[in-house]
Design a protein around this motif. Structure first.
Motif, PDB file in Angstrom:
ATOM      1  N   GLU A 156       8.704  22.576   6.440  1.00 26.92           N
ATOM      2  CA  GLU A 156       9.157  21.796   5.450  1.00 26.92           C
ATOM      3  C   GLU A 156       8.108  21.156   4.748  1.00 26.92           C
ATOM      4  OE1 GLU A 156      12.021  22.604   3.944  1.00 26.92           O
ATOM      5  OE2 GLU A 156      11.917  23.941   5.414  1.00 26.92           O
ATOM      6  N   ALA A 157       6.971  20.448   5.520  1.00 34.04           N
ATOM      7  CA  ALA A 157       5.925  19.674   5.069  1.00 34.04           C
ATOM      8  C   ALA A 157       5.070  20.674   4.221  1.00 34.04           C
ATOM      9  CB  ALA A 157       5.292  19.061   6.175  1.00 34.04           C
ATOM     10  N   ALA A 158       4.953  21.883   4.707  1.00 30.69           N
ATOM     11  CA  ALA A 158       4.120  22.848   4.017  1.00 30.69           C
ATOM     12  C   ALA A 158       4.517  23.201   2.543  1.00 30.69           C
ATOM     13  CB  ALA A 158       3.760  24.168   4.755  1.00 30.69           C
ATOM     14  N   ARG A 159       5.964  23.318   2.659  1.00 33.87           N
ATOM     15  CA  ARG A 159       6.836  23.638   1.363  1.00 33.87           C
ATOM     16  C   ARG A 159       6.583  22.369   0.387  1.00 33.87           C
ATOM     17  NH1 ARG A 159      10.393  27.189   0.670  1.00 33.87           N
ATOM     18  NH2 ARG A 159      10.779  27.293   2.705  1.00 33.87           N
ATOM     19  N   GLY A 160       6.664  21.000   0.987  1.00 34.08           N
ATOM     20  CA  GLY A 160       6.655  19.897   0.063  1.00 34.08           C
ATOM     21  C   GLY A 160       5.725  19.445  -0.491  1.00 34.08           C
ATOM     22  N   ILE A 161       4.534  19.932   0.386  1.00 33.09           N
ATOM     23  CA  ILE A 161       2.963  19.439  -0.342  1.00 33.09           C
ATOM     24  C   ILE A 161       2.666  20.280  -1.529  1.00 33.09           C
ATOM     25  CG2 ILE A 161       1.591  21.038   1.140  1.00 33.09           C
ATOM     26  CD1 ILE A 161      -0.365  18.510   1.536  1.00 33.09           C
ATOM     27  N   ILE A 162       3.129  21.505  -1.702  1.00 32.84           N
ATOM     28  CA  ILE A 162       2.865  22.290  -2.587  1.00 32.84           C
ATOM     29  C   ILE A 162       3.003  21.738  -4.107  1.00 32.84           C
ATOM     30  CG2 ILE A 162       3.204  24.848  -3.733  1.00 32.84           C
ATOM     31  CD1 ILE A 162       3.403  25.721  -0.906  1.00 32.84           C
TER      32      ILE A 162
END
Length: 199
Positions: free
Chosen positions: A127-133
């Motif tokens: 979810e962090a990978a999704r949120g940083i984009i």
């Protein structure tokens, strides 16, 4: 607040003071004003509670470099300027005394010993990978595709984990936003350079 929220806040304070390994269930109970049975009832185990507290600490930190999207609105999404601004804000959170990012190294080191915690954090990392984009590229988190998470998101998290390690172990020489941006600029230049014809 109810016991669940009290436990989470108490666990966050314990993590910042003692770290993951040294925090006991009794520490959390004392800090939260609850009881031992509440941990099992609301979270299943002390480790699951600490994992959730760690994720919450990181989410709280993200407010410092996200500010609801307001912190990066002065730069063009996807630009080197946006890249520099976002990473400068993230690195700023790593410079703070007692930064929760330092807990990341402890969590990574003990991941194989606590499979339940590892599984919980693996979901949070995705979810962090999704949120940083969206921070770097613009757009909305809910519109980020799985393919983007698996490529761009993981690329950014790899940078994040490397920075966390550097700022934890050697802050004097850790990579700055200027250096990171210049490195990316050079990679882009090398990748777009016209190949030389053999003489």
């Amino acid at each position: 607040m109810g016991h669940r929220e009290d436990l989470l806040e108490g666990a966050k304070r314990c993590l910042l003071e003692k770290g993951f390994v040294r925090t006991t269930a009794r520490d959390i109970v004392k800090e939260s004003g609850t009881n031992l049975a509440s941990i099992g009832y609301h979270y299943g185990s002390k480790d699951a509670l600490l994992a959730e507290a760690y994720v919450s600490l990181v989410e709280d930190l993200s407010d410092d470099f996200d500010a609801g999207g307001q912190a990066v609105t002065s730069t063009e999404p996807g630009s080197l300027e946006r890249f520099h601004e976002v990473w400068s804000n993230i690195i700023g959170t790593m410079r703070k005394p007692g930064s929760p990012w330092h807990l990341s190294m402890e969590v990574l080191a003990m991941g194989d010993k606590l499979p339940g915690v590892r599984d919980h954090l693996a979901v949070a990392q995705r979810e962090a990978a999704r949120g940083i984009i969206p921070l770097l590229m613009g757009g909305r988190e809910e519109d980020v595709s799985e393919e983007e998470v698996d490529t761009l998101g993981k690329f950014y998290l790899t940078l994040m984990n490397g920075l966390i390690a550097q700022w934890t172990f050697d802050p004097e020489t850790a990579t700055s936003a200027d250096e990171l941006t210049d490195g990316l600029r050079r990679v882009i230049a090398a990748g777009t350079a016209t190949p030389q014809e053999p003489s």
